[in-house]
Design a protein around this motif. Structure first.
Motif, PDB file in Angstrom:
ATOM      1  N   ARG A   1      13.259   1.974  -0.359  1.00  0.00           N
ATOM      2  CA  ARG A   1      12.466   2.513   0.750  1.00  0.00           C
ATOM      3  C   ARG A   1      10.961   2.348   0.531  1.00  0.00           C
ATOM      4  NH1 ARG A   1      13.934   8.142   3.069  1.00  0.00           N
ATOM      5  NH2 ARG A   1      12.602   7.297   4.687  1.00  0.00           N
ATOM      6  N   ALA A   2      10.574   1.763  -0.581  1.00  0.00           N
ATOM      7  CA  ALA A   2       9.145   1.641  -0.895  1.00  0.00           C
ATOM      8  C   ALA A   2       8.367   0.978   0.234  1.00  0.00           C
ATOM      9  CB  ALA A   2       8.949   0.876  -2.203  1.00  0.00           C
ATOM     10  N   GLY A   3       8.926  -0.051   0.830  1.00  0.00           N
ATOM     11  CA  GLY A   3       8.235  -0.754   1.912  1.00  0.00           C
ATOM     12  C   GLY A   3       7.866   0.153   3.071  1.00  0.00           C
ATOM     13  N   ALA A   4       8.726   1.115   3.369  1.00  0.00           N
ATOM     14  CA  ALA A   4       8.463   2.042   4.471  1.00  0.00           C
ATOM     15  C   ALA A   4       7.600   3.226   4.031  1.00  0.00           C
ATOM     16  CB  ALA A   4       9.787   2.553   5.040  1.00  0.00           C
ATOM     17  N   LEU A   5       7.681   3.595   2.757  1.00  0.00           N
ATOM     18  CA  LEU A   5       6.976   4.790   2.286  1.00  0.00           C
ATOM     19  C   LEU A   5       5.560   4.505   1.790  1.00  0.00           C
ATOM     20  CD1 LEU A   5       9.926   6.523   0.388  1.00  0.00           C
ATOM     21  CD2 LEU A   5       9.109   6.971   2.715  1.00  0.00           C
ATOM     22  N   VAL A   6       5.333   3.327   1.243  1.00  0.00           N
ATOM     23  CA  VAL A   6       4.011   3.008   0.687  1.00  0.00           C
ATOM     24  C   VAL A   6       2.894   3.099   1.740  1.00  0.00           C
ATOM     25  CG1 VAL A   6       2.617   1.130  -0.306  1.00  0.00           C
ATOM     26  CG2 VAL A   6       4.805   1.766  -1.342  1.00  0.00           C
ATOM     27  N   PRO A   7       3.100   2.650   2.987  1.00  0.00           N
ATOM     28  CA  PRO A   7       2.013   2.836   3.960  1.00  0.00           C
ATOM     29  C   PRO A   7       1.641   4.310   4.168  1.00  0.00           C
ATOM     30  CG  PRO A   7       3.594   1.238   4.776  1.00  0.00           C
ATOM     31  CD  PRO A   7       4.195   1.840   3.541  1.00  0.00           C
ATOM     32  N   TRP A   8       2.637   5.195   4.149  1.00  0.00           N
ATOM     33  CA  TRP A   8       2.360   6.627   4.260  1.00  0.00           C
ATOM     34  C   TRP A   8       1.601   7.118   3.030  1.00  0.00           C
ATOM     35  CZ3 TRP A   8       2.646   9.716   8.316  1.00  0.00           C
ATOM     36  CH2 TRP A   8       3.460   9.350   9.389  1.00  0.00           C
ATOM     37  N   ILE A   9       2.041   6.701   1.859  1.00  0.00           N
ATOM     38  CA  ILE A   9       1.384   7.121   0.615  1.00  0.00           C
ATOM     39  C   ILE A   9      -0.054   6.624   0.592  1.00  0.00           C
ATOM     40  CG2 ILE A   9       1.369   6.824  -1.899  1.00  0.00           C
ATOM     41  CD1 ILE A   9       4.489   6.772  -1.709  1.00  0.00           C
ATOM     42  N   THR A  10      -0.256   5.385   0.970  1.00  0.00           N
ATOM     43  CA  THR A  10      -1.604   4.810   0.999  1.00  0.00           C
ATOM     44  C   THR A  10      -2.502   5.576   1.967  1.00  0.00           C
ATOM     45  OG1 THR A  10      -0.698   2.641   0.469  1.00  0.00           O
ATOM     46  CG2 THR A  10      -2.909   2.683   1.412  1.00  0.00           C
ATOM     47  N   THR A  11      -1.969   5.876   3.144  1.00  0.00           N
ATOM     48  CA  THR A  11      -2.741   6.631   4.129  1.00  0.00           C
ATOM     49  C   THR A  11      -3.117   8.004   3.583  1.00  0.00           C
ATOM     50  OG1 THR A  11      -1.625   5.465   5.934  1.00  0.00           O
ATOM     51  CG2 THR A  11      -2.720   7.530   6.491  1.00  0.00           C
ATOM     52  N   LEU A  12      -2.171   8.653   2.921  1.00  0.00           N
ATOM     53  CA  LEU A  12      -2.448   9.965   2.316  1.00  0.00           C
ATOM     54  C   LEU A  12      -3.540   9.871   1.258  1.00  0.00           C
ATOM     55  CD1 LEU A  12       0.948  11.793   1.715  1.00  0.00           C
ATOM     56  CD2 LEU A  12      -1.083  12.735   2.790  1.00  0.00           C
ATOM     57  N   LEU A  13      -3.424   8.884   0.386  1.00  0.00           N
ATOM     58  CA  LEU A  13      -4.396   8.752  -0.701  1.00  0.00           C
ATOM     59  C   LEU A  13      -5.790   8.427  -0.166  1.00  0.00           C
ATOM     60  CD1 LEU A  13      -2.259   6.855  -3.369  1.00  0.00           C
ATOM     61  CD2 LEU A  13      -2.753   9.312  -3.222  1.00  0.00           C
ATOM     62  N   GLN A  14      -5.854   7.628   0.879  1.00  0.00           N
ATOM     63  CA  GLN A  14      -7.152   7.253   1.444  1.00  0.00           C
ATOM     64  C   GLN A  14      -7.769   8.365   2.293  1.00  0.00           C
ATOM     65  OE1 GLN A  14      -6.105   3.616   3.484  1.00  0.00           O
ATOM     66  NE2 GLN A  14      -6.452   2.370   1.656  1.00  0.00           N
ATOM     67  N   SER A  15      -6.970   9.358   2.661  1.00  0.00           N
ATOM     68  CA  SER A  15      -7.460  10.424   3.540  1.00  0.00           C
ATOM     69  C   SER A  15      -8.397  11.396   2.830  1.00  0.00           C
ATOM     70  CB  SER A  15      -6.276  11.218   4.116  1.00  0.00           C
ATOM     71  OG  SER A  15      -5.698  12.039   3.112  1.00  0.00           O
ATOM     72  N   GLY A  16      -8.331  11.433   1.505  1.00  0.00           N
ATOM     73  CA  GLY A  16      -9.151  12.385   0.764  1.00  0.00           C
ATOM     74  C   GLY A  16      -8.570  13.793   0.751  1.00  0.00           C
TER      75      GLY A  16
END
Length: 131
Positions: free
Chosen positions: A77-92
């Motif tokens: 599921r990494a392909g579907a979850l990584v965009p969410w994780i990236t968005t979270l990390l970039q959100s501050g």
């Protein structure tokens, strides 16, 4: 709703920023995994970004933990979850290191095995090309 041919004609509406934000808040506050899965199905980057921006720091940390746990249980599921994780990390929104440690450990585990998988892939390519 049954249609003319006896089939279910219910078609879910396309997610909006407001509806996804509401889904995420509801899923995180109630720990409802089925609602969270509905939210994770949204692929629109703008809606994802705005919805993450609406989370509190506490919700963002909980969300990251849930995403990390899902990726740990099911690496495919990494392909579907990584965009969410990236968005979270970039959100501050993640302001402490503690919630990042399980994710870092998970990524390290996957990266450590990668060279061995590449070697195996090379060997398999050689064998399949010989035939």
């Amino acid at each position: 709703v049954e249609g003319k041919h006896g089939k279910n004609d219910f078609l879910p509406k396309k997610a909006t920023t407001e509806s996804l934000s509401h889904l995420l808040h509801q899923a995180l506050s109630s720990s409802d995994d089925s609602i969270l899965e509905l939210a994770l199905a949204v692929k629109d980057a703008t809606i994802r970004q705005t919805s993450v921006d609406d989370l509190t720091g506490e919700e963002a940390t909980e969300f990251l933990n849930k995403l990390t746990s899902r990726m740990s249980r099911k690496p495919t599921r990494a392909g579907a979850l990584v965009p969410w994780i990236t968005t979270l990390l970039q959100s501050g929104k993640i302001t402490t290191v503690a919630p990042l440690i399980p994710l870092k450990n998970l990524v390290n585990e996957r990266v450590e095995v990668f060279p061995q998988l590449l070697q195996l892939d090379g060997r398999l390519s050689l064998l399949t090309n010989m035939q």
